[in-house]
Design a protein around this motif. Structure first.
Motif, PDB file in Angstrom:
ATOM      1  N   ASP A 138       0.804  -1.236   0.000  1.00 17.44           N
ATOM      2  CA  ASP A 138       0.000   0.000   0.000  1.00 17.44           C
ATOM      3  C   ASP A 138       0.832   1.279   0.000  1.00 17.44           C
ATOM      4  OD1 ASP A 138       0.962  -0.212   2.553  1.00 17.44           O
ATOM      5  OD2 ASP A 138      -0.973  -0.021   3.554  1.00 17.44           O
ATOM      6  N   ARG A 139       2.150   1.137  -0.252  1.00 16.71           N
ATOM      7  CA  ARG A 139       2.993   2.347  -0.282  1.00 16.71           C
ATOM      8  C   ARG A 139       2.495   3.325  -1.341  1.00 16.71           C
ATOM      9  NH1 ARG A 139       9.583   2.398  -1.030  1.00 16.71           N
ATOM     10  NH2 ARG A 139       9.839   4.648  -1.319  1.00 16.71           N
ATOM     11  N   LYS A 178      -1.021   4.903  -0.607  1.00 18.76           N
ATOM     12  CA  LYS A 178      -0.984   5.916   0.460  1.00 18.76           C
ATOM     13  C   LYS A 178      -0.290   7.192  -0.006  1.00 18.76           C
ATOM     14  CE  LYS A 178       0.550   3.323   3.857  1.00 18.76           C
ATOM     15  NZ  LYS A 178       0.817   2.601   5.118  1.00 18.76           N
ATOM     16  N   ILE A 179       0.755   7.046  -0.819  1.00 15.88           N
ATOM     17  CA  ILE A 179       1.450   8.238  -1.325  1.00 15.88           C
ATOM     18  C   ILE A 179       0.533   9.018  -2.261  1.00 15.88           C
ATOM     19  CG2 ILE A 179       3.280   8.968  -2.940  1.00 15.88           C
ATOM     20  CD1 ILE A 179       5.174   7.108  -1.441  1.00 15.88           C
ATOM     21  N   ARG A 222      -2.184  10.786  -0.287  1.00 19.17           N
ATOM     22  CA  ARG A 222      -1.647  11.949   0.419  1.00 19.17           C
ATOM     23  C   ARG A 222      -1.354  13.102  -0.540  1.00 19.17           C
ATOM     24  NH1 ARG A 222       2.237  10.227   5.353  1.00 19.17           N
ATOM     25  NH2 ARG A 222       2.939  12.252   6.039  1.00 19.17           N
ATOM     26  N   ALA A 223      -0.814  12.767  -1.705  1.00 15.26           N
ATOM     27  CA  ALA A 223      -0.477  13.815  -2.681  1.00 15.26           C
ATOM     28  C   ALA A 223      -1.748  14.490  -3.196  1.00 15.26           C
ATOM     29  CB  ALA A 223       0.317  13.208  -3.836  1.00 15.26           C
ATOM     30  N   ASP A 271      -3.076  16.723  -0.474  1.00 16.08           N
ATOM     31  CA  ASP A 271      -2.280  17.949  -0.374  1.00 16.08           C
ATOM     32  C   ASP A 271      -2.537  18.888  -1.555  1.00 16.08           C
ATOM     33  OD1 ASP A 271      -1.309  16.975   1.976  1.00 16.08           O
ATOM     34  OD2 ASP A 271       0.733  16.576   1.271  1.00 16.08           O
ATOM     35  N   THR A 281       4.090  12.310  -8.654  1.00 15.88           N
ATOM     36  CA  THR A 281       2.735  12.576  -8.145  1.00 15.88           C
ATOM     37  C   THR A 281       2.136  13.782  -8.860  1.00 15.88           C
ATOM     38  OG1 THR A 281       3.674  13.865  -6.339  1.00 15.88           O
ATOM     39  CG2 THR A 281       3.158  11.569  -5.865  1.00 15.88           C
ATOM     40  N   GLY A 282       2.988  14.729  -9.273  1.00 14.69           N
ATOM     41  CA  GLY A 282       2.511  15.916  -9.988  1.00 14.69           C
ATOM     42  C   GLY A 282       1.754  15.557 -11.264  1.00 14.69           C
TER      43      GLY A 282
END
Lengths: 488, 136
Positions: B20-21, B24-25, B28-29, B32, B120-121
């Motif tokens: 799940d890394r 979850k990233i 979160r991104a 944010d 993530t961008g």
């Protein structure tokens, strides 16, 4: 080695540092991949407590910083153990035999998700997953097929399975019986490390308390009846893959080890009766110096923990025997051939760190399970390190390197600080229940991702040196019909 | 942001896979970046994910799969969304998904698959450009 510390520091400060400070530096991040400071130049002055005898000692002697055996790789090379498993037991049996023919020296079994989670392959929750991430085993007949034609007293086998470990080990013991091999001749490892599941890999079927009880059952059973078997492989690999730093990987893994030892002692087992059978499993990532230091620190820390904290008397109880695997999360889908180089550097770090066994990842694993060609290259990488590079000629060849000793000391100190925090929380199970290690790792993973996104850390081919056009490579396809075949 | 209605996204982990890394990233991104994000947690079936998506009235569902079960899970989620009359929910995903499988998933209705190494961008930009409020 003797030197005047004051004079050394004076020369360093007045001559070298003056020059160093004046000159421009490259625009780059000079910390480790975990964000740890590295001295730009290490000298004996930075190695604060460098005592050749008490901190380093000799290989095979406490505190084992330089290795757990006196002969290390001159006695026996590390075991080359490629993790393999896909499709049906027949498919994986063929891959096992292929790897043994190529000179691999131990087996390592990957099971599919339904097997890991305790579902038969005709269960609705198994749909789409049978044979995909590993081999599908629903019955003893499957297990017999998996090891068909392989004498279990002639190989050592590692099995990566946790929630359902006791069932798979029972099947393995029965396969051995059917081959006429007695349990006391079986050598290998079953992962059975449930604590790291809650921290990182996140495959569980019951809560931490009862999960640990099952692990302790296995340790007790093997200590009495399968004396050469490692009933648990206390694993930092998955913690690192989930995004931890090197220090967090080491600290949480050893904290898990402490947790199991405490639970065994709670059950009135004597520490020296089971500790010699414990084993470990670490990740080996890109940051070469940090990784070598991590393995060295791990051995010294575990030796201290076992002797000083738990009062173990048998020197075999003090040994941190470890398997290592190159970091899956460091591989890139972009320009996949570059992964061969990453794996070689990581594998070299594991060897210079003194690992007992090693899996090298294949270049195509960000895309699919590896092809035979890719897995051969990764095995050859180990063979080249072992037999061409010369690094196996001298034990702990980086021992005494100032920067390696500085990092070894620093990693040990920071990891012991984490263990202290976990002790203060009431131990690892309580820490897991309040999400402490999980949150520390998720924060580190996010921090790292932001560093990548901002270009503060470089991944070649991903955020720098990007190719205009990617050249596709061949990947392995798992037959979608495995589901159907296993149903019958 | 104030009282402005924000795009709601469900990030889901389907199947038995616990890695799940990435999920979850990405969650979160996106949070944010100002989106409303709901994370399912682990070990959900396609049916549970579709149920959650409808109850939470989300505009998009992002699925992370590293287990190789993508060819089963994505089409099943899309089929169930259609069956429930919620096929205006945008479905996207990522994980260990071979290039050769991506076009097949897109044909079945997955709007985008993000491969390993995606910043993530890029995901945030894609969501901004491709996910609209279903009930503005």
């Amino acid at each position: 080695m003797s030197f005047d510390k004051e004079e050394l520091e004076k020369i360093k400060e007045e001559i070298w540092e003056q020059e160093y400070k004046k000159l421009p530096k490259r625009e780059a991040n000079f910390t480790t991949i975990s964000g740890m400071d590295v001295p730009p130049l290490a000298t004996p002055a930075e190695v604060n407590s460098f005592d050749c005898i008490s901190d380093l000692g000799f290989p095979g002697s406490y505190p084992f910083t330089r290795g757990i055996y006196s002969t290390m790789y001159q006695g026996k090379l590390w075991t080359m153990r490629q993790f393999a498993g896909f499709g049906t037991p027949e498919d994986t049996n063929r891959r096992f035999k292929f790897l043994l023919e190529q000179g691999q020296t131990g087996l390592s079994t990957a099971f599919d998700m339904p097997t890991l989670m305790g579902y038969d392959c005709d269960h609705p929750r198994a749909m789409g997953e049978v044979g995909k991430e590993g081999v599908a085993v629903s019955s003893l007949a499957d297990m017999e097929m998996l090891f068909d034609g392989i004498r279990l007293d002639e190989v050592t086998t590692s099995m990566t399975i946790n929630c359902t470990a006791s069932i798979i080990l029972a099947m393995y013991l029965v396969v051995a019986e059917k081959q006429g091999v007695s349990w006391d001749r079986l050598d290998g490892t079953i992962q059975a490390d449930m604590l790291k599941e809650f921290i990182a890999q996140r495959e569980w079927i019951c809560p931490p308390g009862p999960s640990v009880k099952l692990v302790v059952d296995l340790i007790e059973f093997c200590s009495k009846l399968v004396p050469k078997w490692h009933p648990v492989s206390i694993s930092g690999y998955h913690i690192r893959e989930a995004g931890s730093t090197a220090v967090q990987e080491l600290a949480f893994t050893l904290a898990d080890g402490i947790g199991y030892v405490e639970e065994c002692i709670e059950r009135s087992l004597h520490v020296d009766d089971f500790a010699p059978q414990l084993s470990f499993f670490f990740n080996v990532h890109n940051d070469f110096l940090e990784e070598v230091a991590k393995f060295r620190a791990a051995r010294r820390m575990w030796a201290k923990i076992m002797r000083e904290r738990f009062g173990a008397k048998n020197p075999k109880s003090w040994l941190l025997r470890t398997h290592a695997q190159t970091a899956g999360c460091s591989l890139t889908a972009q320009q996949p051939l570059n992964n061969i180089v990453r794996v070689a550097i990581q594998a070299l770090a594991a060897v210079l760190g003194g690992t007992q066994s090693l899996h090298t990842n294949s270049m195509d694993e960000t895309l699919a399970l590896p092809t035979e060609e890719a897995v051969t290259v990764s095995l050859r990488t180990q063979q080249i390190i072992a037999e061409e590079s010369g690094v196996a000629n001298s034990i702990d060849p980086l021992g005494g390197s100032y920067v390696i000793e500085v990092l070894t000391n620093r990693i040990e100190k920071e990891a012991f600080d984490y263990i202290k925090r976990i002790d203060d929380l009431g131990g690892i199970i309580k820490a897991i229940n309040i999400g402490f290690p999980q949150k520390e790792i998720a924060d580190a993973a996010y921090r790292y991702q932001l560093e990548l996104d901002r270009g503060e850390r470089v991944i070649v081919g991903v955020n720098k040196y990007i190719a205009d056009e990617e050249i596709p490579i061949q990947t392995l396809k798992i037959d979608e019909k495995v589901d159907a075949g296993q149903d019958s | 942001m104030g009282d402005e209605i924000r795009v709601r996204i469900l990030i889901g982990k389907a199947g038995l896979d616990g890695h799940d890394r990435g999920a979850k990233i990405v969650a979160r991104a996106l949070r944010d970046a100002g989106f409303e994000v709901i994370y399912t947690g682990l070990h959900h079936t396609p049916g549970m994910i579709v149920e959650t998506a409808i109850q939470e009235d989300v505009d998009a569902v992002g699925i992370s799969i590293l287990s190789g079960a993508h060819n089963h899970i994505f089409p099943e989620i899309i089929r169930l969304l259609k069956e429930k009359g919620a096929d205006d929910i945008t479905v996207f995903g990522g994980g260990i998904i071979p290039k050769d499988d991506i076009s097949g998933l897109v044909e079945k209705g997955v709007k985008a698959i993000f491969e390993p190494g995606t910043p993530t961008g890029d995901i945030i930009k894609w969501v901004k450009e491709n996910v609209q409020l279903r009930n503005p």
